[in-house]
Design an enzyme around this catalytic site. Structure first.
Site, short mmCIF file in Angstrom:
data_model
loop_
_atom_site.label_atom_id
_atom_site.label_comp_id
_atom_site.label_asym_id
_atom_site.label_seq_id
_atom_site.Cartn_x
_atom_site.Cartn_y
_atom_site.Cartn_z
N ASP A 156 0.82 -1.07 -0.01
CA ASP A 156 0.05 0.07 -0.16
C ASP A 156 0.87 1.41 0.18
O ASP A 156 2.00 1.15 0.43
CB ASP A 156 -0.78 0.02 1.45
CG ASP A 156 -2.03 0.83 1.20
OD1 ASP A 156 -3.30 0.08 0.91
OD2 ASP A 156 -1.94 2.18 0.98
N ASP A 174 4.05 1.69 -4.38
CA ASP A 174 3.12 1.86 -5.49
C ASP A 174 3.03 0.44 -6.20
O ASP A 174 4.01 -0.01 -6.58
CB ASP A 174 3.62 2.88 -6.65
CG ASP A 174 2.52 2.74 -7.87
OD1 ASP A 174 1.56 1.98 -7.77
OD2 ASP A 174 2.80 3.92 -8.42
N ASP A 204 -9.01 -5.17 -2.28
CA ASP A 204 -10.00 -4.80 -1.75
C ASP A 204 -10.03 -3.15 -1.77
O ASP A 204 -10.79 -2.42 -1.31
CB ASP A 204 -10.53 -5.27 -0.57
CG ASP A 204 -11.78 -4.74 0.12
OD1 ASP A 204 -12.77 -5.07 -0.63
OD2 ASP A 204 -12.04 -4.36 1.30
N LYS A 229 -12.19 -6.05 -6.06
CA LYS A 229 -13.60 -5.52 -5.69
C LYS A 229 -13.82 -4.41 -6.92
O LYS A 229 -12.94 -3.89 -7.21
CB LYS A 229 -13.64 -4.79 -4.41
CG LYS A 229 -14.76 -3.91 -4.09
CD LYS A 229 -14.80 -3.15 -2.66
CE LYS A 229 -13.93 -2.31 -2.27
NZ LYS A 229 -13.98 -1.57 -1.17
#
Length: 261
Positions: free
Chosen positions: A77, A93, A116, A156
């Protein structure tokens, strides 16, 4: 607080059973239960799998992934992820070669990629949907660079005009693709999960028509053809023949076809 006819209306988070359950069980987000439901139905993560979570902060999915695999779990992250016992975190990244190289410095292979992540919402639905699809495409591209043949993918997305096109793109890269709204997703949410199982490294796809030579016969009696090293079993074909076939199914390590009439 807002009171109506003497009853106090609790904030949504306070009324949310999964939010409260996550706090009680020590999960960092209610999203932990989304992954639990999805894995129970589709078996994306198995014991011993190496799992990479893209856009992993604050870490709810990392906690569940570690429980399910018991193996190496890596979270990536741009934000710092607070430490989780037994989980590797990388601040960077996910699209950069440098970040991907850091992943392969930790592991030789990746069995499962999950994501997600959601874009920063603007309130403009068309824009938010487009950003969601763009983020999902990025995750799919990164997964395609990380996954071993036969690996699994979960991401997602928000439903909308671009949603079906993304599903079709996933279908080009996996032998089976499913869509699923987790029971832990809020009823009013437009989020849905796209699941890809059996990552394909061959360019051959179901429906392709190919001219092949039958090199041998398998134990089941089907002819064996090879296209760029990829094995295709051809029903009823005889050894030594040159035949035009239609591909009927593609698995990570082999495919099936039948002779065109």
């Amino acid at each position: 607080m807002i009171s109506v006819v003497g009853f106090r209306i609790m904030p949504r988070k306070k009324r949310d059973v999964f939010y409260n359950k996550a706090k009680q069980m020590g999960y960092r987000s209610r999203a932990a239960f989304k992954l639990k439901f999805i894995n129970e139905k589709f078996g994306i993560i198995k014991a011993g799998d190496v799992v990479v979570d893209l856009g992993a902060a604050p870490g709810g999915w990392l906690q569940v992934a570690k429980e399910l695999s018991g193996g190496t779990v890596i979270g990536v992250d741009l934000q710092k992820i607070e430490p989780i016992e037994g989980v590797i975190t990388i601040k960077g990244d996910m699209t950069s070669p440098e970040t991907q190289q850091k992943i392969f410095e930790k592991v030789e292979k990746v069995n499962v990629v999950i994501c997600d992540a959601a874009p920063n919402l603007t309130g403009n639905w068309a824009l938010d949907h487009a950003r969601s699809i763009d983020l999902a495409k990025t995750a799919l591209d990164v997964a395609s660079r990380l996954l071993v043949p036969g690996g699994n993918f979960l991401v997602k997305v928000f439903q909308g005009d671009l949603y079906q096109g993304f599903v079709e793109e996933a279908e080009k890269r996996f032998s089976r693709v499913y869509t699923y709204k987790s029971p832990a997703s809020r009823a009013q949410s437009a989020e849905i999960y796209v699941i890809g199982k059996g990552f394909l490294t061959t360019k051959i796809r179901k429906g392709d028509v190919l001219d092949v030579t039958i090199e041998g016969i398998g134990k089941g009696g089907d002819g064996i053809a090879r296209v760029d090293g990829f094995i295709i079993f051809v029903k009823g074909a005889k050894k030594g023949g040159r035949v035009k076939i239609r591909v009927t199914d593609v698995k990570p390590e082999f495919g099936f076809g039948k002779a065109e009439k």
